[in-house]
Design a protein around this motif. Sequence first.
Motif, PDB file in Angstrom:
ATOM      1  N   MET A 472       0.822  -1.214   0.000  1.00 27.64           N
ATOM      2  CA  MET A 472       0.000   0.000   0.000  1.00 27.64           C
ATOM      3  C   MET A 472       0.857   1.267   0.000  1.00 27.64           C
ATOM      4  O   MET A 472       0.452   2.312   0.494  1.00 27.64           O
ATOM      5  N   LYS A 473       2.046   1.139  -0.589  1.00 22.72           N
ATOM      6  CA  LYS A 473       2.964   2.287  -0.644  1.00 22.72           C
ATOM      7  C   LYS A 473       2.352   3.478  -1.378  1.00 22.72           C
ATOM      8  O   LYS A 473       2.590   4.640  -1.021  1.00 22.72           O
ATOM      9  N   ILE A 478      -7.257   6.748   3.107  1.00 23.53           N
ATOM     10  CA  ILE A 478      -8.225   5.665   3.311  1.00 23.53           C
ATOM     11  C   ILE A 478      -9.379   6.229   4.134  1.00 23.53           C
ATOM     12  O   ILE A 478      -9.157   6.946   5.113  1.00 23.53           O
ATOM     13  N   ASP A 479     -10.628   5.949   3.714  1.00 23.94           N
ATOM     14  CA  ASP A 479     -11.770   6.466   4.459  1.00 23.94           C
ATOM     15  C   ASP A 479     -12.396   5.352   5.298  1.00 23.94           C
ATOM     16  O   ASP A 479     -11.941   4.207   5.305  1.00 23.94           O
ATOM     17  N   ARG A 508      -0.087   8.876   7.679  1.00 21.74           N
ATOM     18  CA  ARG A 508      -1.494   9.275   7.810  1.00 21.74           C
ATOM     19  C   ARG A 508      -2.405   8.056   7.827  1.00 21.74           C
ATOM     20  O   ARG A 508      -3.282   7.928   8.692  1.00 21.74           O
ATOM     21  N   VAL A 509      -2.188   7.126   6.883  1.00 19.75           N
ATOM     22  CA  VAL A 509      -3.019   5.922   6.818  1.00 19.75           C
ATOM     23  C   VAL A 509      -2.786   5.047   8.048  1.00 19.75           C
ATOM     24  O   VAL A 509      -3.733   4.498   8.635  1.00 19.75           O
ATOM     25  N   LEU A 510      -1.520   4.943   8.476  1.00 21.06           N
ATOM     26  CA  LEU A 510      -1.185   4.116   9.627  1.00 21.06           C
ATOM     27  C   LEU A 510      -1.875   4.623  10.898  1.00 21.06           C
ATOM     28  O   LEU A 510      -2.425   3.838  11.682  1.00 21.06           O
ATOM     29  N   ALA A 516      -8.594   3.191  14.511  1.00 22.77           N
ATOM     30  CA  ALA A 516      -9.715   2.283  14.257  1.00 22.77           C
ATOM     31  C   ALA A 516      -9.473   0.894  14.847  1.00 22.77           C
ATOM     32  O   ALA A 516     -10.175  -0.066  14.505  1.00 22.77           O
ATOM     33  N   LYS A 517      -8.460   0.772  15.766  1.00 25.00           N
ATOM     34  CA  LYS A 517      -8.171  -0.476  16.465  1.00 25.00           C
ATOM     35  C   LYS A 517      -7.711  -1.592  15.517  1.00 25.00           C
ATOM     36  O   LYS A 517      -8.135  -2.737  15.620  1.00 25.00           O
ATOM     37  N   PHE A 518      -6.808  -1.257  14.589  1.00 21.11           N
ATOM     38  CA  PHE A 518      -6.210  -2.266  13.706  1.00 21.11           C
ATOM     39  C   PHE A 518      -4.844  -2.704  14.256  1.00 21.11           C
ATOM     40  O   PHE A 518      -3.996  -3.187  13.517  1.00 21.11           O
ATOM     41  N   ASP A 519      -4.649  -2.546  15.573  1.00 21.83           N
ATOM     42  CA  ASP A 519      -3.337  -2.821  16.160  1.00 21.83           C
ATOM     43  C   ASP A 519      -2.901  -4.269  15.958  1.00 21.83           C
ATOM     44  O   ASP A 519      -1.712  -4.579  15.904  1.00 21.83           O
TER      45      ASP A 519
END
Length: 546
Positions: A472-473, A478-479, A508-510, A516-519
């Motif tokens: 995803m470079k 991302i919304d 920014r995306v990270l 959003a709790k994608f840890d």
Amino acid sequence: MIKSNIFAGLTVGIIALPLSMALAIGTGVPPELGLYTAIIAGIIAAIFGSSKVNISGPTAAFIVILIPIVQEFGVTGLLLCGLMSGVILVLVGAFKLGNLIELVPYPVTVGFTSGIAVVIATFQIKDFFGLTIENFTGSYLDKIFLLFQSFPTINLYEFLTASLTLLILILWKKSKSKIPPALIALSIVTLLVAYFNHKFGLNIATIHSTFSYEVGENSGTGIPPIPLQFILPWEFLKPEEINFALITKLLPHAIAIAILGALESLLCAVISDGITGNKTDPNKELIGQGITNIVVPFFGGIPATAAIARTVANINAGGTAKLASIVHSLFILVSILFIAPYISYLPMAGLSALLLIVAWNMSEIKHFKNIIKTAPKDDIYVLLTCFSLTVLIDMQVAVAVGIGLASVLFIKRTIELYSIELVSENKTLHPDLPKNVLIYDINGPMFFGAAQKAMKTLLSSSDKRDIVILNMKNVSMIDMTAMVALKSIIDTFAAKNKKLILSGLNNRVLKKLERAKFDYVTSFSNIEDSLEYVRHLENIILKEKA
């Protein structure tokens, strides 16, 4: 520098004097309201706006949108709409939305302006031919029918007056003289009409014979020779008439005025910046236009915006500073005070010819034809839709649909820029890639439309390999919809005992994914680290099997 700006201001003032009256008449209000608008707008917009050379005042673009307001709500409703549109413009500028308005696609603006030009030209036929129509109202098609029906009432003298004005305007412009064509044409025709009306009693309609006024204890016909009067835009309404229901009815009209005014003023700024090399701040310019439209109604003026033709005339005459716009306003004010009785003898047919020239100049006919011939089909459909709605239905509807189509076009083309590509099969890119790994390159912004495309591509894969890496470079944003879709993909993979690895995420995306709790998702800063991690997993699996 001061002398050149004074000269430019006087030149533009000469152009704006008859044009402001013609535009007010075209809107359906007394001509002096156009003059008041030019006086106030020229000063306030120059002081509070960003552009150094833009000249603001009443414009032809507003005619189509203002006529229905005058017919339904009267002058008071028009003043309130102008006030409300000013507040909207200030808010748009304050929230830094000016840059978004500049992104409206070209076919949308051409569709608007071409449609407006057609409607303005149609509305001038009545005065150009001196037709007798008692109630010139209804839809565009209704008015066309009324015009054809009333052609037996043609007034030959009105027609000759308009034709002579039109001829002089065209020929004088070709002479390349620095004297404005409107000054020459209207001066000659006014003198001729005054002579023939007096000598032969022809009764060719003039501002003097068409309009009357009552200002305080003063009353008369033509243009009132008195300075600006402060009024409350709502003073002719009863207290019980000023309510939420009235505001609700006026609000859609005010929004349409604000959008069209913003488009017109920023387009004018783009053109003037291209000629002068200046840099106009779009948000400050909109705030200036907003303040202008808040102040103008308190002096009886109609909505105003930056006028392209007057701005270009200002630049060509040597205008380089805001002083020129202020001088143009003062010239109109002095004209009202000292020569109002004389300018009241301008013939209505002559002013209709002037508006026909204005309509032709704003018709964008060359650009319209060029889009039809060369543009993609989507752009052509948008152009024709905006044009048709402007002419046949209502400018308010056209603005709403046009902005909606602009948004749809933007989304569609952004989705087309998005791509998801399987690159793991390319051995030159990844020669030592483990057999159980798939790599997808994702390019472009990930939002609702693109996210669904990615989800379908990944989930439809029949490949039985256990690890999928998403590079995803080149994903700029991302919304929320895309994050929900991404979480769904991760959960689906987990249920099938597959692993999804995210690679190359920008900060920014990270951060969005972390909030959003994608840890729990495995991610790496680049594809090399991702592959190193995969090889590490393979070694662990091999040791366990051994």
